[in-house]
Design an enzyme around this catalytic site. Structure first.
Site, PDB file in Angstrom:
ATOM      1  N   GLU A 139       0.835  -1.198   0.000  1.00 49.49           N
ATOM      2  CA  GLU A 139       0.000   0.000   0.000  1.00 49.49           C
ATOM      3  C   GLU A 139       0.876   1.255   0.000  1.00 49.49           C
ATOM      4  O   GLU A 139       1.811   1.376   0.803  1.00 49.49           O
ATOM      5  CB  GLU A 139      -0.912   0.025   1.219  1.00 49.49           C
ATOM      6  CG  GLU A 139      -1.837   1.225   1.232  1.00 49.49           C
ATOM      7  CD  GLU A 139      -2.764   1.247   2.419  1.00 49.49           C
ATOM      8  OE1 GLU A 139      -3.757   1.996   2.379  1.00 49.49           O
ATOM      9  OE2 GLU A 139      -2.496   0.535   3.414  1.00 49.49           O
ATOM     10  N   HIS A 141       0.575   4.627   1.070  1.00 47.93           N
ATOM     11  CA  HIS A 141      -0.261   5.441   1.949  1.00 47.93           C
ATOM     12  C   HIS A 141       0.558   6.620   2.436  1.00 47.93           C
ATOM     13  O   HIS A 141       1.744   6.477   2.743  1.00 47.93           O
ATOM     14  CB  HIS A 141      -0.739   4.582   3.125  1.00 47.93           C
ATOM     15  CG  HIS A 141      -1.755   5.230   4.003  1.00 47.93           C
ATOM     16  ND1 HIS A 141      -1.464   6.285   4.837  1.00 47.93           N
ATOM     17  CD2 HIS A 141      -3.074   4.970   4.171  1.00 47.93           C
ATOM     18  CE1 HIS A 141      -2.566   6.641   5.489  1.00 47.93           C
ATOM     19  NE2 HIS A 141      -3.548   5.857   5.102  1.00 47.93           N
TER      20      HIS A 141
END
Length: 329
Positions: A139, A141
């Site tokens: 991910e 992020h």
């Protein structure tokens, strides 16, 4: 190009779930009403985490059948700071992660979200992914962005292994155009002055890093509410350009459709029109999981989330994406 495949992360319903308004069964039923694509977060929704119990598997698979669900991505965790006196060793991190991969496969998830801490053990996770027939995705992020050093190191690993078992999962929070009204409200709740709020937002718009922002603010101490709030801003809203996806779309295995609000049919703080245009332009074929964060983590005084129905907001988010998708086609 076929329509984008839209689903929902059950994290979107965190307020109602954590306050016992909606049960897990309620969340899964609503995922079915929203089209069926469902993503769960292991430690939030799975009893027995990091292991999948027979009971949880039966409950989840029953819901998949009854509500017409399609498991899309499983949110694993890699927390090297579990112990109070030391970090996990690499062997311990592996022992914590492997049961999550196996559990995801048991539940029928084709993709597992990884956090960047697993970069040091990815060579030991990929054989497991092969055995389980799953895809791993790091991910991206905030505070990571498409151009950040940490992202580049992850992409270098993706290129090094060059396998369909490994890719990236961009979180739409990296494509922000502004800081949400709710987050600015939180600054006021913390007692941050209007002048400091203005200076923090100016530093963010100028794309300064957090250390530069702290210097501009006179280096407030670690316990200062200014430090707390500035850290929240820089850890929530990134400044990537969705057009940067063109160069890496072949490595994207899933997308987190992070959003904070829907106002008059649009998300005011995330560049969704540009993001959807990039996904359409590059013929992205994976899932997009709507992930409503609203006022999560911004205090009881934030209020906005408690007064709004998360299901309706996710439905509005889907309608917005479909509108932008038509415009881009």
């Amino acid at each position: 190009m076929a329509e984008l495949r839209l689903g929902v992360s059950l994290h979107s319903f965190a307020h109602e779930y954590c306050s016992y308004v909606w049960s897990l069964e309620d969340l899964l039923a609503m995922a079915g009403q929203l089209g069926g694509g469902v993503e769960i977060v292991g430690p939030s929704h799975q009893r027995g985490f990091p292991y999948v119990t027979d009971e949880f598997e039966a409950v989840f698979r029953s819901a998949v059948d009854r509500h017409g669900l399609t498991p899309t991505s499983y949110g694993s965790y890699a927390d090297p700071f579990l112990l109070p006196h030391r970090d996990l060793t690499l062997d311990e991190l592996l022992e914590y992660t492997i049961p999550q991969l196996r559990g995801a496969a048991r539940l029928g998830f084709p993709v597992v979200r990884l956090q960047h801490y697993t970069a040091s053990i990815i060579d030991r996770l990929l054989p497991e992914a092969d055995d389980l027939d799953i895809v791993l995705g790091w991910e991206l992020h905030v505070p990571m962005t498409l151009a950040s050093d940490r992202t580049r190191r992850l992409l270098d690993l993706v290129e090094k292994y060059d396998t369909p078992r490994l890719g990236i999962i961009p979180d739409a929070g990296i494509f922000a155009r502004s800081v949400s009204v709710a987050h600015v409200r939180r600054a006021r709740e913390l007692g941050v002055s209007e002048d400091v709020i203005r200076r923090v937002l100016a530093a963010w718009r100028d794309d300064r890093d957090l250390d530069e922002a702290h210097q501009l603010l006179g280096n407030p101490g670690p316990t200062s509410p200014v430090t707390t709030w500035a850290g929240l801003v820089w850890d929530t809203f990134g400044r990537s350009d969705p057009a940067e996806l063109d160069a890496v779309i072949h490595r994207v295995v899933h997308v987190h459709g992070k959003f904070f609000d829907i106002v008059d049919g649009d998300e005011p703080d995330i560049r969704y029109r540009d993001l959807v245009a990039a996904l359409v332009r590059t013929d992205y074929t994976g899932w997009v999981s709507s992930e409503y964060e609203g006022a999560v983590g911004i205090g009881e005084g934030g209020g906005a989330r408690a007064q709004r129905d998360s299901f309706e907001l996710v439905a509005a988010h889907h309608r917005m994406i479909r509108r932008y998708e038509r415009d881009a086609s």
